[in-house]
Design a protein around this motif. Structure first.
Motif, PDB file in Angstrom:
ATOM      1  N   SER A   8      -3.621  -7.012   3.016  1.00  0.00           N
ATOM      2  CA  SER A   8      -3.928  -5.986   4.005  1.00  0.00           C
ATOM      3  C   SER A   8      -3.047  -6.156   5.237  1.00  0.00           C
ATOM      4  O   SER A   8      -2.614  -5.165   5.822  1.00  0.00           O
ATOM      5  N   LEU A   9      -2.737  -7.408   5.613  1.00  0.00           N
ATOM      6  CA  LEU A   9      -1.844  -7.599   6.765  1.00  0.00           C
ATOM      7  C   LEU A   9      -0.485  -6.956   6.513  1.00  0.00           C
ATOM      8  O   LEU A   9       0.120  -6.359   7.402  1.00  0.00           O
ATOM      9  N   LEU A  10       0.011  -7.080   5.261  1.00  0.00           N
ATOM     10  CA  LEU A  10       1.303  -6.480   4.951  1.00  0.00           C
ATOM     11  C   LEU A  10       1.188  -4.972   4.772  1.00  0.00           C
ATOM     12  O   LEU A  10       2.046  -4.209   5.215  1.00  0.00           O
ATOM     13  N   VAL A 219       5.250  -9.899  -3.226  1.00  0.00           N
ATOM     14  CA  VAL A 219       4.109  -9.671  -2.333  1.00  0.00           C
ATOM     15  C   VAL A 219       4.291  -8.336  -1.623  1.00  0.00           C
ATOM     16  O   VAL A 219       3.343  -7.573  -1.452  1.00  0.00           O
ATOM     17  N   GLY A 220       5.537  -8.046  -1.232  1.00  0.00           N
ATOM     18  CA  GLY A 220       5.803  -6.773  -0.572  1.00  0.00           C
ATOM     19  C   GLY A 220       5.466  -5.604  -1.470  1.00  0.00           C
ATOM     20  O   GLY A 220       4.798  -4.656  -1.056  1.00  0.00           O
ATOM     21  N   ILE A 221       5.883  -5.701  -2.741  1.00  0.00           N
ATOM     22  CA  ILE A 221       5.587  -4.605  -3.661  1.00  0.00           C
ATOM     23  C   ILE A 221       4.089  -4.465  -3.844  1.00  0.00           C
ATOM     24  O   ILE A 221       3.544  -3.366  -3.852  1.00  0.00           O
ATOM     25  N   LYS A 222       3.405  -5.616  -3.944  1.00  0.00           N
ATOM     26  CA  LYS A 222       1.957  -5.525  -4.165  1.00  0.00           C
ATOM     27  C   LYS A 222       1.245  -4.968  -2.942  1.00  0.00           C
ATOM     28  O   LYS A 222       0.291  -4.203  -3.077  1.00  0.00           O
ATOM     29  N   ALA A 223       1.731  -5.344  -1.759  1.00  0.00           N
ATOM     30  CA  ALA A 223       1.112  -4.781  -0.562  1.00  0.00           C
ATOM     31  C   ALA A 223       1.337  -3.279  -0.535  1.00  0.00           C
ATOM     32  O   ALA A 223       0.455  -2.515  -0.144  1.00  0.00           O
ATOM     33  N   PHE A 224       2.508  -2.870  -1.000  1.00  0.00           N
ATOM     34  CA  PHE A 224       2.735  -1.433  -1.053  1.00  0.00           C
ATOM     35  C   PHE A 224       1.789  -0.785  -2.050  1.00  0.00           C
ATOM     36  O   PHE A 224       1.250   0.294  -1.794  1.00  0.00           O
ATOM     37  N   ASP A 262       0.214 -10.762 -12.334  1.00  0.00           N
ATOM     38  CA  ASP A 262       0.919  -9.678 -11.646  1.00  0.00           C
ATOM     39  C   ASP A 262       0.780  -8.351 -12.382  1.00  0.00           C
ATOM     40  O   ASP A 262       0.845  -7.295 -11.777  1.00  0.00           O
ATOM     41  N   VAL A 263       0.587  -8.444 -13.698  1.00  0.00           N
ATOM     42  CA  VAL A 263       0.522  -7.215 -14.485  1.00  0.00           C
ATOM     43  C   VAL A 263      -0.705  -6.399 -14.096  1.00  0.00           C
ATOM     44  O   VAL A 263      -0.643  -5.176 -13.999  1.00  0.00           O
ATOM     45  N   TYR A 264      -1.841  -7.091 -13.833  1.00  0.00           N
ATOM     46  CA  TYR A 264      -3.078  -6.350 -13.559  1.00  0.00           C
ATOM     47  C   TYR A 264      -2.915  -5.396 -12.383  1.00  0.00           C
ATOM     48  O   TYR A 264      -3.341  -4.243 -12.442  1.00  0.00           O
ATOM     49  N   ALA A 265      -2.281  -5.915 -11.321  1.00  0.00           N
ATOM     50  CA  ALA A 265      -2.111  -5.075 -10.135  1.00  0.00           C
ATOM     51  C   ALA A 265      -1.348  -3.811 -10.489  1.00  0.00           C
ATOM     52  O   ALA A 265      -1.737  -2.700 -10.120  1.00  0.00           O
ATOM     53  N   PHE A 266      -0.259  -3.991 -11.256  1.00  0.00           N
ATOM     54  CA  PHE A 266       0.587  -2.845 -11.567  1.00  0.00           C
ATOM     55  C   PHE A 266      -0.104  -1.868 -12.507  1.00  0.00           C
ATOM     56  O   PHE A 266      -0.032  -0.655 -12.322  1.00  0.00           O
ATOM     57  N   VAL A 267      -0.788  -2.430 -13.521  1.00  0.00           N
ATOM     58  CA  VAL A 267      -1.490  -1.546 -14.459  1.00  0.00           C
ATOM     59  C   VAL A 267      -2.559  -0.761 -13.715  1.00  0.00           C
ATOM     60  O   VAL A 267      -2.709   0.459 -13.898  1.00  0.00           O
TER      61      VAL A 267
END
Lengths: 289, 427
Positions: A8-10, A219-224, A262-267
């Motif tokens: 959330s900070l990012l 981390v940047g991509i996930k924050a996005f 990492d896959v879970y976030a993207f899926v």
């Protein structure tokens, strides 16, 4: 919970920049990484001067934020401002280019290896007489990130600057016509984003104990992803999305296979966007011809 | 339909970025020059100041001390002053437009398709080339050709359709792994492998398109990026399928009618495969762009609402662009696997997607000769100049930013083929 707070900070930085200039600031994750590296330098300097504990932590945060702000400022001036009136695609490519550039810049000038980050904060606290119930770093991450979010929410809602920001995010040209200094608002948004990213990165490196030049990218991509989940451009949405993403990842890694973390976030993102292309709290944007 | 005024839309768009040359007095006095120099110096050094923090200081974590590297500052400033003089005090726009003129003339040669002599010369040169140059360079050129095919595929979605696709490595990796596995388990030779790669690439392109059918712009970019990253993670972790990060070795190389070839001959064989596929790819790409499909793609790129109201099937535009692009990528993947004889999950890395994207952007989005020039610059030059290997990605990143700022349309700008003009001339 820890992950959610960091995301959330990012995500706040992403969502604020996007709200105003409609740009995915791909280099935001790199600002986060730069914050971590500068803080490491500051840690070495200040601990050599004999500081420790929270005073050291605070000074490190200040130094890291200042450096990250300088980078954020240069980034905006060099890569984004000259392209403000060009199509979105070229802005996006410029952002990707800047991200690669900064990553490799740190790789070349610092190190390609993992660097250990010394622990500044105490390892464990006694909470209500029970020691080891919470890892104290986790508690601090949660407290600090909530504080930052509350400050930001108040800033956007009640100050003159916040009003200017909201005006810019609604209509940049109209805001300019009513006398808002758009360039200043955009710069300040970038600076605020850099500060919150640095806070996030220092907290994370307290938690994981190591940093490297590649840490910002994923981390940047996930924050996005989190910002998109919540509906990009809305601050509460970003926080909500981050916590949802953090929980999804932790549960996925805990109950299913952990190497696919990492896959879970993207899926989750892809499936979610199929059904709701504008995010949880995002409003449907009518396009004008 | 083919109003020549309309066909200039892409060029007039780009004129937004080319600044007009500042109107300077003939002989600026030394004072104004000095003033300008001072302001530029101050501005630029303020912007680059933060970079110094990392250039001078480095943490030595073993002894927990700082390393001060003050000598680096000298190098940095020398470089900095060089670039400043280069960019600010040359009338840079004039220089760029001059190079543009040369390139335009080159494009004129390219577009003059009736020049059969030139075509024969080019193809003849391509045929003779591997027998003249050393073996090592044949391999590098094959590699460049593979990337050119790969980038032509990305050119469909980024150049023609206007979709920013950051996951183009996925169909590439799919093609490469499909061929590698089929070759490993059923000894599939290269030629049918190419067909398999094309089909698999097509399917993966269709998957990407179907998953992103409702998304536009930035959301599309992030989802394609996510898909590429998923591909990479799955390939790295699914040991029983892809042999994990260890990769697959010993992939077969081509034979000539069941005759075993030597190392050199195989490399030359692959070179010919790559050349012929590239030629087919260029012809197909060009013919498609001139067809009804191509016009629909470009209409969609310029204004999707207007295109939709004119009866362009929007979903089909996206599907076709991604599917054909995936097909190219799959074929390129098979060629890559076969020429390097070993693959591992690094073929699906985000780095590959970004390299291909920078080829397309550098060369000129949508322009076929641009894409080929781009792959020569991005792949061939760094291979030739091994010294700069460390700085390669740094330069790529900076190049993307600079290109977007000064020459958005790429080295060779894309223009629509114009028929009416030529017809009216002949009449």
């Amino acid at each position: 919970m820890t992950r959610g707070s960091i995301y959330s900070l990012l995500a706040l930085g992403y969502t604020m920049v996007y709200g105003i200039v409609q740009l995915i600031n791909f280099a935001h994750g790199e600002i986060y990484m730069i914050g971590a590296f500068s803080s490491l330098i500051a840690t070495v300097v200040f601990s050599a001067l004999g500081l420790s504990g929270f005073a050291l932590f605070f000074l490190v945060l200040c130094y890291g934020s200042i450096i990250a702000m300088l980078y954020g400022y240069s980034l905006e001036r060099l890569a984004y401002r000259p392209l403000r009136n060009s199509p979105r695609l070229s802005l996006l490519i410029s952002a990707v280019g800047m991200s690669i550039f900064l990553q490799n810049f740190v790789l070349l000038t610092q190190t390609p290896n993992f660097l250990p980050f010394p622990r500044i904060l105490p390892q464990a606290w006694n909470v209500l007489g029970i020691s080891g119930l919470f890892n104290s770093v986790q508690v601090i991450i949660f407290i600090v990130s909530s504080a930052v979010m509350i400050v930001l929410a108040l800033l956007v809602k009640y100050t003159q600057l916040g009003k200017a920001m909201r005006a810019c995010s609604q209509d940049l040209i109209m805001a300019q016509l009513t006398g808002v200094d758009v360039n200043r608002v955009i710069i300040i948004t970038f600076l605020i984003g850099s500060i919150s990213a640095t806070i996030g990165s220092v907290l994370v490196s307290q938690y994981t104990g190591q940093i490297n030049f590649y840490m910002g990218f994923l981390v940047g991509i996930k924050a996005f992803v989190a910002a998109v989940l919540g509906g990009i451009g809305s601050i509460t949405g970003a926080v909500l999305g981050s916590y949802i993403l953090g929980f999804t990842e932790s549960f996925g890694a805990g109950y299913l296979a952990s190497e696919y973390e990492d896959v879970y976030a993207f899926v989750f993102l892809i499936v979610f966007l199929i059904f709701r292309p504008n995010g949880i709290l995002g409003s449907k944007i009518k396009e004008k011809v | 339909m083919n109003d020549p005024n309309l066909s200039h839309s892409s060029r007039s768009d780009s004129s937004l970025f080319t600044k007009k040359e500042p109107h300077l007095p003939r002989q600026p006095s030394a004072k104004t020059l000095a003033k300008r120099l001072a302001s530029v110096l101050i501005n630029a050094s303020l912007l680059l100041l933060p970079a110094l923090t990392f250039i001078i200081v480095r943490v030595n974590t073993v002894q927990n001390t700082l390393e001060w590297r003050l000598l680096n500052v000298v190098w940095f400033w020398l470089l900095f002053v060089f670039f400043l003089l280069f960019f600010e005090f040359k009338p840079h726009m004039a220089a760029l437009s001059k190079s543009g003129r040369v390139l335009r003339r080159l494009r004129g040669v390219y577009q003059y398709r009736h020049n059969i002599l030139l075509q024969i010369f080019l193809i003849g040169g391509a045929v003779l080339l591997p027998f003249i140059i050393p073996f090592y360079y044949v391999k590098i050129i094959t590699f460049t050709l593979v990337y050119a095919i790969f980038a032509l595929g990305l050119n469909y979605s980024v150049g023609y359709g206007g979709f920013l696709n950051l996951g183009h490595a996925m169909p590439f990796a799919a093609g490469a792994y499909c061929f590698a596995l089929l070759n490993k388990y059923s000894a599939l030779p290269v030629l049918p492998g190419l067909l398999c790669g094309a089909i698999v690439g097509l399917i993966f392109g269709a998957i990407v398109a179907l998953l992103t059918l409702r998304l536009r712009g930035d959301y599309l970019a992030i989802v394609t990026l996510a898909l590429g990253e998923i591909g990479n993670i799955v390939l790295s972790n699914w040991d029983s399928f892809s042999n994990g990060v260890r990769g697959i070795a010993g992939i077969a190389q081509p034979k000539l009618f069941f005759i075993e070839l030597t190392l050199q001959q195989r490399a030359i064989m692959l070179y010919f495969y790559a050349v012929s596929i590239l030629i087919v790819g260029i012809v197909v790409s060009h013919r498609l762009l001139c067809s009804r499909f191509g016009r629909a793609w470009e209409a969609y790129r310029e204004d999707h609402i207007a295109a939709e109201s004119m009866g362009v099937h929007v979903s089909w535009v996206r599907l076709s662009v991604f599917m054909i692009g995936g097909c190219y990528a799959g074929v390129a993947g098979v060629l890559y696997a076969s020429s390097s004889a070993f693959i591992n999950p690094s073929v699906s890395q985000i780095l590959i997607s970004i390299t291909v994207l920078s080829i397309v952007v550098l060369g000129g989005m949508g322009s076929i000769p641009g894409v080929i020039l781009g792959s020569i610059i991005v792949i061939l030059l760094p291979e030739m100049l091994r010294v700069f290997e460390l700085y390669r990605m740094l330069i790529f990143g900076a190049l993307l930013v600079i290109m977007m700022r000064y020459r958005t349309q790429g080295l060779i700008a894309h223009t629509r083929p114009q028929y009416l003009k030529r017809i009216s001339k002949t009449e």
